[in-house]
Design a protein around this motif. Structure first.
Motif, PDB file in Angstrom:
ATOM      1  N   THR A  42       0.832  -1.206   0.000  1.00  0.00           N
ATOM      2  CA  THR A  42       0.000   0.000   0.000  1.00  0.00           C
ATOM      3  C   THR A  42       0.867   1.256   0.000  1.00  0.00           C
ATOM      4  O   THR A  42       0.548   2.244  -0.672  1.00  0.00           O
ATOM      5  N   GLN A  84      -7.434   0.332  -0.094  1.00  0.00           N
ATOM      6  CA  GLN A  84      -7.649  -0.951   0.585  1.00  0.00           C
ATOM      7  C   GLN A  84      -8.959  -0.902   1.375  1.00  0.00           C
ATOM      8  O   GLN A  84      -9.711  -1.867   1.405  1.00  0.00           O
ATOM      9  N   ASP A 175      -5.913  -1.753  -4.957  1.00  0.00           N
ATOM     10  CA  ASP A 175      -5.354  -2.252  -3.696  1.00  0.00           C
ATOM     11  C   ASP A 175      -6.331  -3.232  -3.041  1.00  0.00           C
ATOM     12  O   ASP A 175      -7.291  -2.818  -2.411  1.00  0.00           O
ATOM     13  N   GLU A 176      -6.074  -4.501  -3.239  1.00  0.00           N
ATOM     14  CA  GLU A 176      -6.907  -5.587  -2.702  1.00  0.00           C
ATOM     15  C   GLU A 176      -8.393  -5.434  -3.053  1.00  0.00           C
ATOM     16  O   GLU A 176      -9.253  -5.449  -2.171  1.00  0.00           O
TER      17      GLU A 176
HETATM   18 MG   LIG Z   1      -1.955  -2.900   2.076  1.00  0.00          MG
END
Ligand SMILES: [Mg+2]
Ligand SMILES: Nc1ncnc2c1ncn2[C@@H]1O[C@H](COP(=O)(O)OP(=O)(O)O)[C@@H](O)[C@H]1O
Length: 255
Positions: A42, A84, A175-176
């Motif tokens: 991240t 995220q 991000d994810e």
């Molecule tokens: Mg992360």
């Protein structure tokens, strides 16, 4: 053409979070980024998008040094991301949330004082039709005027991806995006990511589900404790010894 991090280093207090990290995201290529929690994935996104300022290194966008540009400027130049933890106005309608994606990139040129009211209305109608298409594609809701906050966490993630795609980015950093997303929605997400790459968008994808990311990625990079330990074909990276030990807890995963 690429979005590149060159020899990025960043520390918070005494903690070195990224150590001399270099990554290049190419148009039309899906690059998967894996690594255990705390590896710095991240933070690398934050450095690429202007959310964090590295102490060393350079970020280049198609050759231009954008290291000191803030987030909004990088969005205007075509770098779009998701977070995220989704960052959305939960009171805004789903339609408005997706429309925000268009505006984030196009506002200054398309909605300036020089544009006449009728042509602005026409443009808004076009953008709304595009937003409705994205809402359909991602199966976000049957009611585009529904409050975003009424969606499940999984759908909120898809909404954020739809908004990022709506900005017509050159580079898309996710991000994810599949965390907490069920299998059906994950398939929609995979399709959307492939479609984005097919449209020559460069995708950088962080994901914990190794099977999902290995299957989706053209190229894979693995980070451990702020350093890149492996890069190459997904098939090879998931078998790399350091990756297996650090990330997969010693269990080999078929891919
Ligand atoms: Mg992360
Ligand atoms: N703003 C910050 N201040 C202090 N420490 C941070 C900050 N951002 C991240 N970190 C630390 O940096 C390390 C990497 O975090 P992160 O980039 O979120 O990793 P990942 O996304 O790979 O899980 C962690 O140890 C985290 O606690």
């Amino acid at each position: 053409m690429s979005l590149e991090a060159h020899n990025i280093s960043i520390a918070f207090g005494g903690l070195k979070v990224l150590k001399d990290v270099s990554v290049a995201v190419q148009p039309g290529v899906i690059t998967g980024l894996v690594g255990p929690n705390g590896a710095g994935k991240t933070t690398l996104f934050n450095c690429l998008t202007g959310v964090a300022q590295p102490q060393q290194g350079v970020v280049r966008l198609d050759g231009e040094d954008i290291s000191v540009y803030p987030l909004y400027r990088r969005i205007q130049l075509g770098v779009s991301r998701t977070f995220q933890t989704p960052r959305l106005d939960l009171d805004a309608s789903v339609l408005d949330a997706v429309m925000m994606g268009f505006y984030s990139r196009n506002k200054p040129s398309l909605f300036g004082a020089a544009v006449s009211l009728p042509s602005r209305r026409r443009l808004e109608r076009q953008l709304r039709a595009q937003a409705e298409r994205l809402i359909l594609q991602f199966e976000l809701t049957a009611d585009p005027y529904q409050r975003s906050g009424a969606l499940s966490l999984g759908r909120l993630r898809l909404l954020e991806v739809a908004r990022a795609i709506a900005s017509s980015p050159k580079y898309l950093l996710l991000d994810e995006p599949a965390a907490g997303v069920d299998e059906h929605d994950r398939a929609l997400l995979a399709k959307a990511i492939r479609r984005a790459a097919g449209d020559e968008i460069g995708v950088l994808l962080v994901e914990h589900n190794v099977g999902f990311i290995a299957e989706l990625s053209d190229h894979m990079v693995a980070m451990v404790r702020g350093e890149i330990v492996a890069a190459g074909k997904p098939h090879d990276v998931v078998r790399d010894e350091q990756v297996v030990t650090a990330y997969l807890g010693g269990h080999r995963v078929a891919a």
